[in-house]
Design a protein around this motif. Sequence first.
Motif, PDB file in Angstrom:
ATOM      1  N   ARG A 156       0.825  -1.224   0.000  1.00  0.00           N
ATOM      2  CA  ARG A 156       0.000   0.000   0.000  1.00  0.00           C
ATOM      3  C   ARG A 156       0.854   1.266   0.000  1.00  0.00           C
ATOM      4  O   ARG A 156       0.426   2.309  -0.497  1.00  0.00           O
ATOM      5  N   THR A 157       2.044   1.185   0.581  1.00  0.00           N
ATOM      6  CA  THR A 157       2.860   2.398   0.771  1.00  0.00           C
ATOM      7  C   THR A 157       4.155   2.363  -0.031  1.00  0.00           C
ATOM      8  O   THR A 157       5.078   3.135   0.251  1.00  0.00           O
ATOM      9  N   LYS A 158       4.238   1.499  -1.052  1.00  0.00           N
ATOM     10  CA  LYS A 158       5.511   1.301  -1.746  1.00  0.00           C
ATOM     11  C   LYS A 158       5.989   2.560  -2.478  1.00  0.00           C
ATOM     12  O   LYS A 158       7.188   2.710  -2.718  1.00  0.00           O
ATOM     13  N   ASN A 159       5.068   3.449  -2.837  1.00  0.00           N
ATOM     14  CA  ASN A 159       5.465   4.682  -3.523  1.00  0.00           C
ATOM     15  C   ASN A 159       5.805   5.822  -2.565  1.00  0.00           C
ATOM     16  O   ASN A 159       6.212   6.905  -2.990  1.00  0.00           O
ATOM     17  N   LYS A 160       5.618   5.571  -1.279  1.00  0.00           N
ATOM     18  CA  LYS A 160       5.849   6.620  -0.292  1.00  0.00           C
ATOM     19  C   LYS A 160       7.308   6.695   0.147  1.00  0.00           C
ATOM     20  O   LYS A 160       7.817   7.760   0.488  1.00  0.00           O
ATOM     21  N   TYR A 161       7.987   5.547   0.150  1.00  0.00           N
ATOM     22  CA  TYR A 161       9.363   5.499   0.642  1.00  0.00           C
ATOM     23  C   TYR A 161      10.286   4.875  -0.403  1.00  0.00           C
ATOM     24  O   TYR A 161       9.895   3.988  -1.151  1.00  0.00           O
TER      25      TYR A 161
END
Length: 361
Positions: free
Chosen positions: A310-315
């Motif tokens: 879900r957060t792979k593009n955030k970090y």
Amino acid sequence: MSNYQYSDFEDCGFFYSKTKKVRHIYQYVYDPDNIIHSIHLSQQGKSDSKAVISFNENYYENLDEIYWMLRNETYLPGPLRKRKIFERKERILNIPPYNPDRIIDICLVNVVEPILMETFILHTYSCIKGRGIHACLEDIVAAIARDPDGTRFALIMDIHKYYDNIYHERLKWKYRRKIGDPKMLRLMDLTVDCNGKDVGEPIGKRTSQMFGNYNLTDLEHFLLEVLHVHYLFVYMDNIVIFGKEKARLHYIFTRTAMFLATHEHLELNPNWQVFPLTSRDLDHVGYRISPEDVRLRKSILYRFFAKLERTKNKYDLQCEADIKHAYPSEYGWIEHCSEKHKEFIINKILKENGKKIHQSA
């Protein structure tokens, strides 16, 4: 109301504190420093909550109201709000109002818990400052490494709907062995009876966690001092016992079931097991534990991988330090795994970015 009287339990409990009862402590509950500290604790991680924002808009007025409510003994618990959650199994939380109930709960725990903890055994871990999941894990791993013969077999058992079946009069009788302050006892009794029933402590209250731990102390001392169990680890209502012989653990299980039924009006779940650690992992406190390895429980690991997706593009995760900073809570679980399993998880995460800092397990 319940038909039980405090005197009915005088021949039931095994463990009795030999110290004098603690008196004249109620004043510390409404001490302004305790109330302010309790407000601070109640708001940690909840600064965006509507109830917290509303409370802080009139902070000093609310603080003053709680002080006089406690000092004049006019506090009455508010209605509980139900919320359903799923943590391996369905649970019903009963959440008290933030103001004043959750704050007063913490005020009470701050004063009473250190007194009740004098009877806690060393190896009970749930919701106790300085202990917790990872302390339990470390102690189990250390015991297995230190004494392979004495930890050859494991007995795992848990109490059927423990919090739902705590008898109020039994619990009240128990803490009257330690506390002799009538004002404090009145507040504790009000808290215990907040669900309007004679049985059950609502999951979701700080006091319920404290009372739940304290209510099992008789059983724990029975296991240690009567049955002479050497390796005992208690987390909430989950009990792990190690031993050299399978037959001995079966005997301990039988005596435990009898003690709970006779003295506590509780029963064990039918999923109890005795097994050799050399052929099966111990599934406990979120980990799968064996003499050679410590791995995360699959459900916890899958939740982390789902969060990563879900957060792979955030970090931009380029190394292990990036994972630690981006996901500190999850990394805290990973770092308690054995080195082999930890490297496997780290490499799987970094594979998306084409990085590899360890050899995969």
